[in-house]
Design a protein around this motif. Sequence first.
Motif, PDB file in Angstrom:
ATOM      1  N   ARG A   8       1.222  -1.334  -0.442  1.00  0.00           N
ATOM      2  CA  ARG A   8       0.161  -0.078   0.202  1.00  0.00           C
ATOM      3  C   ARG A   8       0.836   1.329  -0.073  1.00  0.00           C
ATOM      4  NH1 ARG A   8      -3.994  -1.913   4.701  1.00  0.00           N
ATOM      5  NH2 ARG A   8      -5.122  -3.637   3.545  1.00  0.00           N
ATOM      6  N   SER A   9       1.372   1.064   0.451  1.00  0.00           N
ATOM      7  CA  SER A   9       3.097   1.805   0.764  1.00  0.00           C
ATOM      8  C   SER A   9       3.781   2.867  -0.130  1.00  0.00           C
ATOM      9  CB  SER A   9       4.022   2.229   2.012  1.00  0.00           C
ATOM     10  OG  SER A   9       3.361   1.970   3.309  1.00  0.00           O
ATOM     11  N   LEU A  10       3.557   1.731  -0.833  1.00  0.00           N
ATOM     12  CA  LEU A  10       4.849   2.284  -2.434  1.00  0.00           C
ATOM     13  C   LEU A  10       3.362   2.275  -3.062  1.00  0.00           C
ATOM     14  CD1 LEU A  10       7.023  -1.069  -2.657  1.00  0.00           C
ATOM     15  CD2 LEU A  10       7.505   1.229  -2.343  1.00  0.00           C
ATOM     16  N   ARG A  11       2.347   1.496  -3.651  1.00  0.00           N
ATOM     17  CA  ARG A  11       1.378   2.344  -4.777  1.00  0.00           C
ATOM     18  C   ARG A  11       0.838   3.958  -4.376  1.00  0.00           C
ATOM     19  NH1 ARG A  11      -2.308  -0.866  -2.956  1.00  0.00           N
ATOM     20  NH2 ARG A  11      -1.514  -2.687  -2.971  1.00  0.00           N
ATOM     21  N   ILE A  12       0.970   4.009  -3.072  1.00  0.00           N
ATOM     22  CA  ILE A  12       0.629   6.102  -2.687  1.00  0.00           C
ATOM     23  C   ILE A  12       1.578   7.127  -3.400  1.00  0.00           C
ATOM     24  CG2 ILE A  12       0.696   6.994  -0.548  1.00  0.00           C
ATOM     25  CD1 ILE A  12      -1.200   4.957   0.623  1.00  0.00           C
ATOM     26  N   PHE A  13       3.411   5.976  -2.754  1.00  0.00           N
ATOM     27  CA  PHE A  13       4.239   6.697  -2.821  1.00  0.00           C
ATOM     28  C   PHE A  13       3.682   6.429  -5.042  1.00  0.00           C
ATOM     29  CE2 PHE A  13       8.578   6.763  -3.990  1.00  0.00           C
ATOM     30  CZ  PHE A  13       9.200   7.919  -3.893  1.00  0.00           C
ATOM     31  N   LYS A  14       3.736   6.096  -5.219  1.00  0.00           N
ATOM     32  CA  LYS A  14       4.134   5.885  -6.889  1.00  0.00           C
ATOM     33  C   LYS A  14       3.619   7.138  -7.184  1.00  0.00           C
ATOM     34  CE  LYS A  14       3.237   2.617 -10.941  1.00  0.00           C
ATOM     35  NZ  LYS A  14       3.424   1.468 -10.765  1.00  0.00           N
ATOM     36  N   SER A  15       1.692   6.827  -6.528  1.00  0.00           N
ATOM     37  CA  SER A  15       0.969   7.574  -7.466  1.00  0.00           C
ATOM     38  C   SER A  15       1.035   9.352  -6.790  1.00  0.00           C
ATOM     39  CB  SER A  15      -0.888   7.737  -6.702  1.00  0.00           C
ATOM     40  OG  SER A  15      -0.675   7.596  -5.330  1.00  0.00           O
ATOM     41  N   GLU A  16       1.715   9.460  -5.792  1.00  0.00           N
ATOM     42  CA  GLU A  16       2.724  11.141  -5.683  1.00  0.00           C
ATOM     43  C   GLU A  16       3.238  11.427  -6.657  1.00  0.00           C
ATOM     44  OE1 GLU A  16       0.737  12.848  -3.043  1.00  0.00           O
ATOM     45  OE2 GLU A  16      -1.107  11.037  -2.777  1.00  0.00           O
ATOM     46  N   VAL A  17       4.254   9.947  -6.747  1.00  0.00           N
ATOM     47  CA  VAL A  17       4.702  10.763  -7.862  1.00  0.00           C
ATOM     48  C   VAL A  17       5.181  11.497  -9.049  1.00  0.00           C
ATOM     49  CG1 VAL A  17       7.224   9.463  -8.484  1.00  0.00           C
ATOM     50  CG2 VAL A  17       7.348   9.629  -6.690  1.00  0.00           C
ATOM     51  N   LYS A  18       4.069  10.421  -9.836  1.00  0.00           N
ATOM     52  CA  LYS A  18       2.999  10.256 -10.718  1.00  0.00           C
ATOM     53  C   LYS A  18       2.386  11.918 -10.389  1.00  0.00           C
ATOM     54  CE  LYS A  18      -0.086   8.303 -13.944  1.00  0.00           C
ATOM     55  NZ  LYS A  18      -0.949   7.204 -14.115  1.00  0.00           N
ATOM     56  N   GLU A  19       2.008  12.329  -9.852  1.00  0.00           N
ATOM     57  CA  GLU A  19       0.676  13.504  -9.560  1.00  0.00           C
ATOM     58  C   GLU A  19       1.898  14.454  -9.583  1.00  0.00           C
ATOM     59  OE1 GLU A  19      -2.268  15.840  -8.799  1.00  0.00           O
ATOM     60  OE2 GLU A  19      -2.937  13.743  -9.320  1.00  0.00           O
ATOM     61  N   MET A  20       3.321  15.186  -8.811  1.00  0.00           N
ATOM     62  CA  MET A  20       4.065  15.735  -8.744  1.00  0.00           C
ATOM     63  C   MET A  20       4.395  15.965  -9.999  1.00  0.00           C
ATOM     64  SD  MET A  20       5.754  15.179  -4.853  1.00  0.00           S
ATOM     65  CE  MET A  20       7.348  15.661  -5.767  1.00  0.00           C
ATOM     66  N   GLN A  21       4.615  15.009 -11.238  1.00  0.00           N
ATOM     67  CA  GLN A  21       4.856  14.433 -12.610  1.00  0.00           C
ATOM     68  C   GLN A  21       4.138  15.282 -13.510  1.00  0.00           C
ATOM     69  OE1 GLN A  21       6.139  11.290 -13.740  1.00  0.00           O
ATOM     70  NE2 GLN A  21       8.122  11.563 -12.274  1.00  0.00           N
ATOM     71  N   ASN A  22       2.532  15.365 -12.825  1.00  0.00           N
ATOM     72  CA  ASN A  22       0.995  15.754 -13.905  1.00  0.00           C
ATOM     73  C   ASN A  22       2.102  17.083 -12.914  1.00  0.00           C
ATOM     74  OD1 ASN A  22       0.979  13.043 -14.638  1.00  0.00           O
ATOM     75  ND2 ASN A  22      -0.420  13.289 -13.654  1.00  0.00           N
ATOM     76  N   ASP A  23       1.670  17.665 -11.827  1.00  0.00           N
ATOM     77  CA  ASP A  23       1.584  19.232 -11.879  1.00  0.00           C
ATOM     78  C   ASP A  23       3.480  19.763 -12.847  1.00  0.00           C
ATOM     79  OD1 ASP A  23      -0.742  18.552  -9.847  1.00  0.00           O
ATOM     80  OD2 ASP A  23       0.742  18.458  -8.034  1.00  0.00           O
ATOM     81  N   ASP A  24       4.221  19.309 -12.486  1.00  0.00           N
ATOM     82  CA  ASP A  24       5.278  19.849 -13.044  1.00  0.00           C
ATOM     83  C   ASP A  24       4.740  20.321 -14.859  1.00  0.00           C
ATOM     84  OD1 ASP A  24       6.603  20.083 -11.106  1.00  0.00           O
ATOM     85  OD2 ASP A  24       8.142  18.422 -10.922  1.00  0.00           O
ATOM     86  N   SER A  25       4.218  19.721 -15.407  1.00  0.00           N
ATOM     87  CA  SER A  25       4.001  19.551 -16.580  1.00  0.00           C
ATOM     88  C   SER A  25       2.848  20.231 -16.982  1.00  0.00           C
ATOM     89  CB  SER A  25       4.234  17.741 -17.470  1.00  0.00           C
ATOM     90  OG  SER A  25       3.021  17.095 -16.629  1.00  0.00           O
ATOM     91  N   ALA A  26       1.985  20.869 -16.187  1.00  0.00           N
ATOM     92  CA  ALA A  26       0.849  21.289 -16.103  1.00  0.00           C
ATOM     93  C   ALA A  26       1.571  23.101 -16.720  1.00  0.00           C
ATOM     94  CB  ALA A  26       0.246  21.851 -15.155  1.00  0.00           C
ATOM     95  N   PRO A  27       0.361  23.811 -17.619  1.00  0.00           N
ATOM     96  CA  PRO A  27       1.247  25.395 -18.191  1.00  0.00           C
ATOM     97  C   PRO A  27       0.824  25.855 -16.964  1.00  0.00           C
ATOM     98  CG  PRO A  27      -1.400  24.284 -18.912  1.00  0.00           C
ATOM     99  CD  PRO A  27      -0.296  23.333 -17.840  1.00  0.00           C
TER     100      PRO A  27
END
Length: 91
Positions: free
Chosen positions: A34-53
């Motif tokens: 569960r911890s790894l899944r949460i970490f993976k989703s948070e990292v993906k969310e951070m990458q999406n935030d960085d790529s937002a215009p």
Amino acid sequence: MGAMQPMHWLIVAVVVVILFGSKKLPDAARGLGRSLRIFKSEVKEMQNDDSAPASAPVAQPAPAQLPTANTAVVANGAAAPVAQPTEVKPL
């Protein structure tokens, strides 16, 4: 010589089972997953935030109203602070 042999891994597995018990190991593995899944989703969310215009306007929440101090009016009409009781926590 630095690589671990299968016999070494077997000894490590036996020690882990003895230390933690066979009932707690599935719960620990589930929690780790569960911890790894949460970490993976948070990292993906951070990458999406960085790529937002950057030109997109970001809505700012309204500032919260600050709490007012408790005051009392004294004889000359000036406001004087009222002492608040403090909570004492036992050790």
